[in-house]
Design a protein around this motif. Sequence first.
Motif, mmCIF file in Angstrom:
data_model
loop_
_atom_site.group_PDB
_atom_site.id
_atom_site.type_symbol
_atom_site.label_atom_id
_atom_site.label_comp_id
_atom_site.label_asym_id
_atom_site.label_seq_id
_atom_site.Cartn_x
_atom_site.Cartn_y
_atom_site.Cartn_z
ATOM 1 N N UNK A 184 0.823 -1.202 0.000
ATOM 2 C CA UNK A 184 0.000 0.000 0.000
ATOM 3 C C UNK A 184 0.863 1.260 0.000
ATOM 4 N N UNK A 185 0.276 2.379 -0.405
ATOM 5 C CA UNK A 185 1.014 3.643 -0.437
ATOM 6 C C UNK A 185 1.441 4.084 0.956
ATOM 7 N N UNK A 186 0.831 3.513 1.980
ATOM 8 C CA UNK A 186 1.235 3.839 3.344
ATOM 9 C C UNK A 186 2.590 3.248 3.703
ATOM 10 N N UNK A 187 3.135 2.410 2.829
ATOM 11 C CA UNK A 187 4.402 1.736 3.110
ATOM 12 C C UNK A 187 5.404 2.056 2.000
ATOM 13 N N UNK A 188 5.845 3.301 1.896
ATOM 14 C CA UNK A 188 6.789 3.682 0.837
ATOM 15 C C UNK A 188 8.100 2.920 0.964
ATOM 16 N N UNK A 189 8.705 2.674 -0.185
ATOM 17 C CA UNK A 189 9.958 1.939 -0.177
ATOM 18 C C UNK A 189 9.766 0.444 -0.173
ATOM 19 N N UNK A 190 8.511 0.000 -0.187
ATOM 20 C CA UNK A 190 8.228 -1.426 -0.219
ATOM 21 C C UNK A 190 8.210 -1.941 -1.643
ATOM 22 N N UNK A 191 7.172 -2.687 -1.975
ATOM 23 C CA UNK A 191 7.107 -3.306 -3.291
ATOM 24 C C UNK A 191 5.822 -2.914 -4.003
ATOM 25 N N UNK A 192 5.866 -2.787 -5.315
ATOM 26 C CA UNK A 192 4.646 -2.495 -6.068
ATOM 27 C C UNK A 192 3.738 -3.713 -6.118
ATOM 28 N N UNK A 193 2.458 -3.483 -6.253
ATOM 29 C CA UNK A 193 1.508 -4.595 -6.373
ATOM 30 C C UNK A 193 1.527 -5.104 -7.809
ATOM 31 N N UNK A 194 2.653 -5.620 -8.215
ATOM 32 C CA UNK A 194 2.822 -6.150 -9.563
ATOM 33 C C UNK A 194 3.755 -7.343 -9.473
ATOM 34 N N UNK A 195 3.954 -8.019 -10.601
ATOM 35 C CA UNK A 195 4.755 -9.238 -10.609
ATOM 36 C C UNK A 195 6.084 -9.012 -9.896
#
Length: 245
Positions: free
Chosen positions: A179-190
Motif C-alpha cells: 500500500x502507499x502507506x508503506x513507501x519503499x516497499x514493493x509495487x503490487x505487480x509481478x
Amino acid sequence: MTTVPALTERRSPWVVFTSSSDPWLASETAALVQRNGLVLRLDGREMRDPASVFRTFARELSFLGCFGHNWDALVDCLHDWHGPGHGDQDLAILIEHADDLLTSDFLGLFVSVLAQAAWNSNLRLDADGEPHEGRQRFAQHFLFLLDRTAPVAFTEKAARGRDVAVALSDGRLLVTLTDVDWPGGDPASAPWTAGPLSFADEEIRSGMTLTAIKSFRDQLGCSIHEGLDIVRSRSAFLRGEGAGN
C-alpha cells in the motif's frame, strides 16, 4: 520471476513461509550469524490465540514490562526492540512448528503485523517516506517454519492481512506490503499479488473450479496443485462468510 529472500539484506520479503528442512534456511541463518546477526526461535505450537502470541513474543524476546499485549504494541516492540544482546544487530525470528497456525482465525492480521514491524526496522522511514534521522536501520525478517504443511496452503489466509501482498517462489510463500502507506516497499505487480485473493470468487461460488485454478495460476504463477489448494482455502472462507450473514 523468482524472488529469493535474504535475511542479511534490508529488503522484502518481510515474512517467509517455508519448510523446516529448506536448505535455504540453513544457508541464510548461517550467513546472518556470521555477520553478527541474531537468530531467535519461537515455538508456533504455543501460539493458539492472540493472547498466547503476545505472551510468547514477550517472554522469548524479553519485552519491557510496559508491553501492552495487543497487536499495535507488538509492532512497536518488534521494530524498537531492546532485548538482551541487541545493539541494532540484524535479526531473524523463526516461528518453528507453525503448521497449526493454518487453522487460526488471526493469521492474516498476525502476518500483516510482522510485515509492518519488519518494514519499520529495515527502512526507518518517516511520514514523508524519507530516512528517519538518528534511527539505525537493521535487517529484520520473520519465518514460519512448517514441518508437514506445504507453504502454499497458507497463501489465501496470509493474503487477507491488511496491505499484504504475496508471491510463491521456489516452494516458499513470500509476504510484503504494497500500500502507499508503506513507501519503499514493493509495487503490487509481478511477482507480487495484493490480497485479499478475491479475484476468482465468482468462479468459486459458481463451482467453476478449473477456471478459478487458472486465475490463480495466471496471477501467482503457481502450479495446478498449488492453485487447487488456494481454491479450496478460498472456498472454505467464502462458505464461512456466507454462514455468518
